[in-house]
Design an enzyme around this catalytic site. Structure first.
Site, PDB file in Angstrom:
ATOM      1  N   CYS A  46      14.989  -6.453   9.558  1.00 52.51           N
ATOM      2  CA  CYS A  46      13.770  -5.686   9.865  1.00 52.51           C
ATOM      3  C   CYS A  46      13.872  -4.992  11.219  1.00 52.51           C
ATOM      4  O   CYS A  46      13.425  -3.853  11.390  1.00 52.51           O
ATOM      5  CB  CYS A  46      12.553  -6.612   9.868  1.00 52.51           C
ATOM      6  SG  CYS A  46      12.215  -7.396   8.285  1.00 52.51           S
ATOM      7  N   ASP A 138      -2.645  15.019  -0.803  1.00 52.78           N
ATOM      8  CA  ASP A 138      -3.751  14.769  -1.725  1.00 52.78           C
ATOM      9  C   ASP A 138      -4.059  13.279  -1.872  1.00 52.78           C
ATOM     10  O   ASP A 138      -4.879  12.882  -2.690  1.00 52.78           O
ATOM     11  CB  ASP A 138      -3.461  15.374  -3.097  1.00 52.78           C
ATOM     12  CG  ASP A 138      -2.163  14.839  -3.714  1.00 52.78           C
ATOM     13  OD1 ASP A 138      -1.503  13.977  -3.095  1.00 52.78           O
ATOM     14  OD2 ASP A 138      -1.799  15.302  -4.817  1.00 52.78           O
TER      15      ASP A 138
END
Length: 221
Positions: A46, A138
């Site tokens: 990570c 959108d």
């Protein structure tokens, strides 16, 4: 991912982050967005991923894409971990250039189908997988990729995919295997030859095939 399919409106969740509490749609505004999850703070893979994401922030910004990460630890842990991430980049005096969502109760990870049943923490609770969600202006889901916790992501590929998504959102084309910006693209099958000729004045070339079917049509975007 249960309940979240391509074309669905992405949930307008509220969450605490390293820049304060956000509503996701407000955070995105009119931009594209990328949300990438991480199994846990202060872990090796990570840390390399977040460090890479920090190094290529300008590439996402240039494409009008807002970045946000998620991990299953607290805001305080995220802030402390961010210092390690930037130190890994030999840039310890600079803040991480994007926020991290705190999902220490795993509520959002469950909602978005992010949990990896095979990877667990010391208490036996499932960790988040390495999910990538790309959201359009959108607020609809345009792309999702799910990696196991043991496999780090390739951010060059994520940028390439975003270039394809943004191009194909504007033009009636598709991008072939290994496509990169500047390469030829493919005319979508639903366009007739006449429509293609009108839309692509630079010309359309067709690959001859044994079947005689003229479906491999190329043009410059």
């Amino acid at each position: 991912m249960p309940g979240l399919l391509l074309g669905d409106e992405f949930p307008n969740f509220e969450a605490d982050t390293t820049i304060g509490r956000i509503k996701f749609h407000d955070f995105l505004g009119n931009s594209w967005g990328i949300l990438f999850s991480h199994p846990k703070d202060f872990t090796p893979v990570c840390t390399t991923e977040l460090a890479c994401a920090a190094r290529v922030t300008d590439q996402f910004k240039k494409r009008g894409v807002k970045m946000i990460a998620l991990s299953i630890d607290s805001v305080e842990d995220h802030r402390n971990w961010s210092k390690d991430v930037m130190a890994f980049n030999s840039d310890a005096d600079t803040a991480l250039p994007f926020p991290i969502i705190a999902d220490d109760n795993r509520e959002l990870s469950v909602q978005l189908g992010m949990l990896d049943p095979d990877e667990r923490d010391k208490d036996g609770l499932p960790l988040t997988a390495r999910c990538v969600f790309v959201i359009g202006p959108d607020k609809k889901l345009k792309l999702s990729i799910l990696y196991p916790a043991t496999t780090g992501r390739n951010f060059d590929e994520l940028l390439r995919v975003i270039d394809s998504l943004q191009l194909t959102a504007q033009k009636k084309v598709a991008t072939p295997v290994d496509w990169k910006p500047g390469d030829k693209v493919m005319v979508i099958p639903s366009l007739s030859d006449a429509e293609a000729a009108a839309l692509f004045p630079s010309g359309v070339t067709t690959k001859e095939l044994p079947s005689g079917k003229k479906y491999l049509r190329y043009t410059q975007p």
